[in-house]
Scaffold this active site. Structure first.
Site, PDB file in Angstrom:
ATOM      1  N   LEU A  22      24.569  39.081  14.478  1.00 58.34           N
ATOM      2  CA  LEU A  22      23.192  38.559  14.449  1.00 58.34           C
ATOM      3  C   LEU A  22      23.015  37.520  15.544  1.00 58.34           C
ATOM      4  CD1 LEU A  22      22.977  38.032  10.586  1.00 58.34           C
ATOM      5  CD2 LEU A  22      21.834  39.830  11.917  1.00 58.34           C
ATOM      6  N   ASP A  64      29.662  40.053  12.009  1.00 54.42           N
ATOM      7  CA  ASP A  64      29.701  38.589  11.975  1.00 54.42           C
ATOM      8  C   ASP A  64      30.867  38.038  11.155  1.00 54.42           C
ATOM      9  OD1 ASP A  64      27.389  37.511  13.500  1.00 54.42           O
ATOM     10  OD2 ASP A  64      26.229  38.784  12.135  1.00 54.42           O
ATOM     11  N   GLU A  69      33.609  30.813   8.151  1.00 48.92           N
ATOM     12  CA  GLU A  69      33.123  29.632   7.432  1.00 48.92           C
ATOM     13  C   GLU A  69      31.977  29.974   6.479  1.00 48.92           C
ATOM     14  OE1 GLU A  69      32.252  25.268   8.790  1.00 48.92           O
ATOM     15  OE2 GLU A  69      30.608  26.524   9.465  1.00 48.92           O
ATOM     16  N   ASP A  70      31.216  31.027   6.785  1.00 46.89           N
ATOM     17  CA  ASP A  70      29.992  31.248   6.012  1.00 46.89           C
ATOM     18  C   ASP A  70      30.187  31.843   4.621  1.00 46.89           C
ATOM     19  OD1 ASP A  70      28.254  30.047   7.847  1.00 46.89           O
ATOM     20  OD2 ASP A  70      28.389  31.813   9.132  1.00 46.89           O
ATOM     21  N   ARG A  89      25.618  40.409   5.996  1.00 49.22           N
ATOM     22  CA  ARG A  89      26.868  39.669   5.845  1.00 49.22           C
ATOM     23  C   ARG A  89      27.377  39.615   4.399  1.00 49.22           C
ATOM     24  NH1 ARG A  89      27.788  34.455   9.290  1.00 49.22           N
ATOM     25  NH2 ARG A  89      29.852  35.172   8.615  1.00 49.22           N
ATOM     26  N   ARG A 135      19.282  30.735   5.259  1.00 48.55           N
ATOM     27  CA  ARG A 135      20.444  31.420   4.655  1.00 48.55           C
ATOM     28  C   ARG A 135      20.811  30.878   3.272  1.00 48.55           C
ATOM     29  NH1 ARG A 135      23.407  33.942   8.839  1.00 48.55           N
ATOM     30  NH2 ARG A 135      21.853  34.643  10.365  1.00 48.55           N
ATOM     31  N   HIS A 166      21.754  26.769  10.812  1.00 45.03           N
ATOM     32  CA  HIS A 166      22.477  26.171   9.695  1.00 45.03           C
ATOM     33  C   HIS A 166      22.393  24.647   9.778  1.00 45.03           C
ATOM     34  CE1 HIS A 166      25.126  29.985   9.537  1.00 45.03           C
ATOM     35  NE2 HIS A 166      24.538  29.897   8.363  1.00 45.03           N
ATOM     36  N   CYS A 253      32.304  27.298  12.559  1.00 42.83           N
ATOM     37  CA  CYS A 253      32.121  28.576  11.861  1.00 42.83           C
ATOM     38  C   CYS A 253      33.291  29.527  12.002  1.00 42.83           C
ATOM     39  CB  CYS A 253      30.854  29.231  12.353  1.00 42.83           C
ATOM     40  SG  CYS A 253      30.819  29.411  14.117  1.00 42.83           S
TER      41      CYS A 253
HETATM   42  C1  CIR Z   1      25.058  34.620  11.962  1.00 44.08           C
HETATM   43  O1  CIR Z   1      23.878  34.630  12.349  1.00 44.08           O
HETATM   44  O2  CIR Z   1      25.346  34.649  10.767  1.00 44.08           O
HETATM   45  C2  CIR Z   1      26.150  34.595  13.004  1.00 44.08           C
HETATM   46  N1  CIR Z   1      25.742  35.318  14.161  1.00 44.08           N
HETATM   47  C3  CIR Z   1      26.500  33.174  13.371  1.00 44.08           C
HETATM   48  C4  CIR Z   1      27.058  32.406  12.234  1.00 44.08           C
HETATM   49  C5  CIR Z   1      27.429  31.001  12.602  1.00 44.08           C
HETATM   50  N2  CIR Z   1      27.960  30.344  11.489  1.00 44.08           N
HETATM   51  C6  CIR Z   1      28.088  29.025  11.379  1.00 44.08           C
HETATM   52  O3  CIR Z   1      27.696  28.298  12.268  1.00 44.08           O
HETATM   53  N3  CIR Z   1      28.648  28.551  10.275  1.00 44.08           N
END
Ligand code: CIR
Length: 262
Positions: A22, A64, A69-70, A89, A135, A166, A253
């Protein structure tokens, strides 16, 4: 509570599909070889900082998934499996559940309809900030606070400034009571009692830095931020993340970090 002393970390190797991750700007097409190079340097930097890093295998079905981290939040004494807010995701949870179960005795989980990304969670010594964002929804944030309480941590739900992906896109922890933050985040007034180092004009994307043990990882393409950090006494490790930034990501992340037994 330890908030930047880490001896373990999980990362996930980027798959070839990472270029389909993404991103806000469709023109910023990333190059997978460059991403792999940046990722390898990041893993080496964690190792050099004294962290034992487990590199999980790529998940080609989830472009992704390199941004580990997410889908999770980890502490030395327990982990929380989150529910990423981006539909593409959500399926990262399955592999992350297994990775956490193999490493933590205690794993709690968010439930259906409760979205929260780890990128919206800023852990500080006294309070864990949970930013509402595109998110992280209100149900997810409230449920997360309950799970944090079960792990003995106090959470606080806050707003993420408009226009950033974020909460931690715009703020990071430098030491027990100092934050690196964008002007918008500083203006939010959320951080009473903290010292604030403001990102220089033109370098607000540098706010997603990462304190690891005795050093601070910072984007190599933000020289004024690196200077400001060095002048403030931090040992800066400049890391190339220009390609990773094309996927709206920064330094926090790419890993889940914890200290065993704390
Ligand atoms: C997203 O949009 O989910 C990924 N392209 C980037 C996630 C970055 N995550 C973060 O900074 N914790």
């Amino acid at each position: 509570m330890r908030v930047f002393d880490f001896d373990r970390a999980i990362v996930r190797a980027p798959g070839r599909s990472v270029v389909a991750g993404l991103r806000e700007d469709p023109r910023a097409v990333p190059d997978d070889a460059k991403i792999r190079k940046e990722h390898a340097a990041y893993v080496a930097a964690l190792g050099a900082a004294g962290v034992a890093v487990d590199v999980l295998p790529p998940l080609e079905a989830f472009p992704d998934s390199v941004f580990v981290e997410d889908p999770a939040l980890v502490f030395g004494d327990g982990a929380i499996l989150l529910r990423p807010g981006a539909p593409s995701r959500l399926g990262e949870r399955h592999a992350m559940r297994q990775a956490l179960a193999a490493r933590f005795d205690r794993v709690l989980e968010l439930g259906d309809g409760e979205s929260a990304d780890g990128g919206d969670v800023l852990v500080t010594p006294d309070v864990v900030f949970v930013g509402l964002s595109g998110r992280t929804n209100a149900a997810g944030a409230a449920a997360l606070l309950a799970l944090l309480a079960a792990l003995g941590r106090r959470g606080r739900i806050v707003a993420t400034p408009p226009g950033v992906l974020h909460f931690k896109t715009a703020v990071s922890l430098l030491d027990h009571n100092t934050l690196l933050a964008t002007p918008a985040m500083v203006a939010s007034g959320l951080f009473e009692g903290f010292n604030l180092l403001v990102t220089p004009q033109g370098e607000h994307a540098a706010a997603n830095a990462l304190r690891v043990n005795d050093r601070v990882f910072a984007g190599a393409h933000f020289p004024r931020t690196a200077d400001a950090l060095a002048r403030a006494g931090y040992a800066v490790v400049p890391l190339a993340v220009r390609e990773i930034a094309r996927l709206d990501a920064g330094l926090s992340c790419l890993s889940l970090r914890w200290h065993t037994g704390a």
